[in-house]
Design a protein around this motif. Structure first.
Motif, short mmCIF file in Angstrom:
data_model
loop_
_atom_site.label_atom_id
_atom_site.label_comp_id
_atom_site.label_asym_id
_atom_site.label_seq_id
_atom_site.Cartn_x
_atom_site.Cartn_y
_atom_site.Cartn_z
N THR A 342 0.86 -1.19 0.00
CA THR A 342 0.00 0.00 0.00
C THR A 342 0.89 1.23 0.00
O THR A 342 1.86 1.31 0.75
CB THR A 342 -0.91 0.02 1.24
N MET A 343 0.55 2.20 -0.83
CA MET A 343 1.38 3.40 -0.95
C MET A 343 0.55 4.64 -0.65
O MET A 343 -0.62 4.72 -1.01
CB MET A 343 1.98 3.50 -2.36
N LYS A 344 1.20 5.61 0.00
CA LYS A 344 0.55 6.91 0.19
C LYS A 344 1.60 8.01 0.26
O LYS A 344 2.77 7.78 0.58
CB LYS A 344 -0.31 6.90 1.45
N GLU A 345 1.16 9.20 -0.06
CA GLU A 345 2.04 10.37 -0.03
C GLU A 345 2.32 10.80 1.40
O GLU A 345 1.51 10.59 2.30
CB GLU A 345 1.39 11.54 -0.77
N HIS A 346 3.47 11.46 1.56
CA HIS A 346 3.80 12.06 2.85
C HIS A 346 4.37 13.44 2.60
O HIS A 346 5.19 13.64 1.70
CB HIS A 346 4.80 11.19 3.60
N ASP A 347 3.95 14.41 3.42
CA ASP A 347 4.38 15.79 3.23
C ASP A 347 5.89 15.95 3.31
O ASP A 347 6.48 16.77 2.60
CB ASP A 347 3.72 16.69 4.27
N THR A 348 6.53 15.18 4.17
CA THR A 348 7.99 15.29 4.31
C THR A 348 8.69 14.95 3.00
O THR A 348 9.63 15.64 2.57
CB THR A 348 8.49 14.36 5.43
N ALA A 349 8.25 13.88 2.35
CA ALA A 349 8.86 13.48 1.09
C ALA A 349 8.51 14.45 -0.03
O ALA A 349 9.35 14.77 -0.87
CB ALA A 349 8.41 12.07 0.73
N ASN A 350 7.27 14.92 -0.06
CA ASN A 350 6.88 15.89 -1.09
C ASN A 350 7.66 17.19 -0.98
O ASN A 350 8.01 17.82 -1.99
CB ASN A 350 5.38 16.19 -1.00
N ALA A 351 7.96 17.60 0.23
CA ALA A 351 8.57 18.91 0.45
C ALA A 351 9.98 19.00 -0.13
O ALA A 351 10.42 20.09 -0.52
CB ALA A 351 8.60 19.24 1.95
N VAL A 352 10.70 17.89 -0.21
CA VAL A 352 12.09 17.95 -0.66
C VAL A 352 12.28 17.47 -2.10
O VAL A 352 13.38 17.54 -2.63
CB VAL A 352 13.01 17.15 0.28
N PHE A 353 11.24 16.98 -2.73
CA PHE A 353 11.32 16.56 -4.12
C PHE A 353 11.39 17.79 -5.02
O PHE A 353 10.70 18.77 -4.77
CB PHE A 353 10.09 15.71 -4.47
N PRO A 354 12.22 17.83 -6.10
CA PRO A 354 13.00 16.73 -6.66
C PRO A 354 14.45 16.66 -6.19
O PRO A 354 15.18 15.77 -6.62
CB PRO A 354 12.97 17.05 -8.15
N GLN A 355 14.88 17.60 -5.35
CA GLN A 355 16.29 17.57 -4.92
C GLN A 355 16.60 16.30 -4.16
O GLN A 355 17.71 15.76 -4.26
CB GLN A 355 16.60 18.80 -4.06
N LYS A 356 15.64 15.81 -3.39
CA LYS A 356 15.79 14.53 -2.69
C LYS A 356 14.58 13.67 -2.98
O LYS A 356 13.47 14.18 -3.17
CB LYS A 356 15.92 14.75 -1.18
N ARG A 357 14.78 12.35 -2.99
CA ARG A 357 13.68 11.39 -3.17
C ARG A 357 13.68 10.49 -1.93
O ARG A 357 14.62 9.72 -1.71
CB ARG A 357 13.90 10.56 -4.43
N LEU A 358 12.64 10.64 -1.11
CA LEU A 358 12.59 9.97 0.19
C LEU A 358 11.45 8.96 0.24
O LEU A 358 10.40 9.14 -0.38
CB LEU A 358 12.38 10.99 1.31
N ALA A 359 11.66 7.92 1.04
CA ALA A 359 10.60 6.96 1.33
C ALA A 359 10.90 6.27 2.64
O ALA A 359 12.07 6.13 3.04
CB ALA A 359 10.47 5.93 0.21
N ARG A 360 9.86 5.86 3.32
CA ARG A 360 10.02 4.98 4.48
C ARG A 360 8.97 3.89 4.37
O ARG A 360 7.92 4.05 3.73
CB ARG A 360 9.90 5.75 5.79
N VAL A 361 9.27 2.76 5.04
CA VAL A 361 8.50 1.53 4.82
C VAL A 361 8.15 0.90 6.16
O VAL A 361 8.95 0.93 7.10
CB VAL A 361 9.30 0.54 3.95
#
Length: 444
Positions: A342-361
């Motif tokens: 299951t996937m969902k967006e997170h504000d922390t990851a959106n805030a730094v894209f595209p300079q950084k690409r973040l994910a946690r699982v």
């Protein structure tokens, strides 16, 4: 504008720091390896046949040997490299500079019979020019277009230098390429993955055509992103963006790779097997969530999926080109694990894209395990780059099965010494058919 046009023609190899020179060599090696790896895909087979049938000329195609025009050779090589989503990229561009630029430079440089030094200078210039052209376009147009769009302008810049056209004709070449470059919608291909991919081949082809037209007197200036966006060009020659490219350890979309790293790290820490997993929750940025293809049916869909590569990584520890081939997408166990994600967006990851690409699982297992990862980035970003040995190992992993180890070694050695050789010392190895003699490991 004047500074950008001057840079196209005036940059010399000695202007680059030693580290930037080495990065040009390694980036070329990486692109060549990816091109070899992409050769067996249906996409590459189709585009090379199309170029052979409809783009007649005297330039051999990459690892094919059949002759076409320079435009056809650039199209075929660009799409062959793009067929395997393992080539280098640039975070601010959300795309790839080398994939459209290198094929155009290779075709035109081979046709013009340039020196190895001239070719390396054109590639170095192209990485610097393309980095700025990409950011300028993304900042000044409303849609998110594929790399082929600004890649066409970059390919034209490299071609203008290699063919030695004058400054005014160069200006028109850039304008023609920008006007006719493929303003293809990247997110459409993310939502509906097909062989159109990131537009690299069409950008390469357009750039070559633009230079050829400008040399004949065809007009097309200005290139708006070059001439009317000066704020993006001020640091030419002082900041070396070739050293800020990322590389890919896996042949899938960069956006899928942060959750892959997070999942692999959790598995390594806690020791569970893929068969024990009951659910996987991924939090990441919007664009990664849009790679919503849990049950791909071909390699294009598998490369533009997030869940399927994560399932492969958890089952096999990594993702190889064989793992995302057309046939491999039918693996029932991988499909089943992919459907547990299951996937969902997170504000922390959106805030730094595209300079950084973040994910946690978060992964749950049958025995009651409930494991949470920290935020992860993909491997081999320019902030934590691969070693030279790792990039060379990647090249051989992709090239050796296709070309043979001896032929791959010869390419690697020639590229390392290209500054003192004619381009044909390298291009004659790249622009020839792959046959029994090469795959058996015989010297070229």
């Amino acid at each position: 504008m004047g500074d950008a046009i001057a840079f196209v023609h005036d940059l010399t190899w000695s202007d680059l720091p030693d580290a930037a020179q080495k990065q040009v060599e390694l980036s070329l090696l990486d692109l060549i390896g990816v091109g070899a790896g992409g050769l067996a895909t249906r996409l590459s087979q189709i585009i090379r046949q199309h170029a052979y049938e409809d783009f007649g000329g005297a330039i051999p195609m990459l690892f094919d040997g059949r002759t076409v025009s320079a435009t056809g050779a650039a199209l075929a090589a660009g799409m062959t490299i793009d067929a395997l989503d393992a080539h280098d990229g640039f975070n601010p561009a959300k795309g790839h500079i080398g994939a459209p630029m290198f094929p155009a430079a290779l075709a035109l440089g081979h046709e013009a019979g340039v020196s190895g030094r001239a070719f390396l200078e054109a590639i170095a210039m192209g990485y610097e020019f393309g980095s700025r052209a990409s950011v300028a376009q993304h900042a000044t147009v409303p849609d998110y277009h594929t790399s082929g769009s600004w890649g066409a302008v970059t390919a034209a810049a490299a071609g203008a230098r290699l063919l030695g056209i004058d400054r005014d004709a160069t200006r028109h070449a850039l304008g023609i390429a920008e006007y006719h470059g493929p303003r293809s919608q990247m997110m459409r291909c993310i939502d509906h993955p097909t062989m159109v991919k990131d537009g690299a081949g069409w950008g390469a082809m357009t750039g070559v055509s633009a230079v050829k037209l400008a040399r004949l007197g065809f007009t097309g200036a200005p290139a708006i992103t070059v001439e009317r966006a000066p704020e993006f060009w001020a640091d030419l020659g002082s900041r070396w963006y070739v050293q800020e490219q990322y590389y890919k350890p896996y042949a899938v979309c960069r956006w899928a790779q942060p959750p892959m790293e997070a999942a692999i790290a959790l598995q390594a820490k806690h020791g569970f097997s893929a068969t024990e997993i009951t659910s996987i929750d991924i939090e990441t940025f919007h664009e990664s969530v849009r790679l919503a293809m849990p049950n791909p049916t071909n390699t294009e869909e598998a490369q533009y999926s997030t869940s399927f590569p994560v399932a492969i990584a958890l089952s096999r520890g990594a993702v190889t080109p064989d793992d995302i081939s057309d046939a491999a997408t039918q693996d029932a166990d991988i499909q089943a694990l992919s459907n547990k994600i299951t996937m969902k967006e997170h504000d922390t990851a959106n805030a730094v894209f595209p300079q950084k690409r973040l994910a946690r699982v978060r992964i749950k297992t049958q025995s009651g395990g409930d494991f949470h990862s920290d935020w992860h980035e993909p491997k081999w970003d320019h902030t934590a780059p691969p070693s030279e040995a790792e990039l060379r190992a990647k090249f051989h992993a992709l090239a050796d099965p296709v070309l043979g180890r001896v032929a791959a070694d010869h390419i690697e050695d020639t590229l390392a010494n290209l500054i003192a050789l004619p381009l044909t010392a390298l291009s004659d190895q790249l622009l020839r058919p792959i046959n029994a003699s090469t795959t058996n490991g015989n010297a070229p």
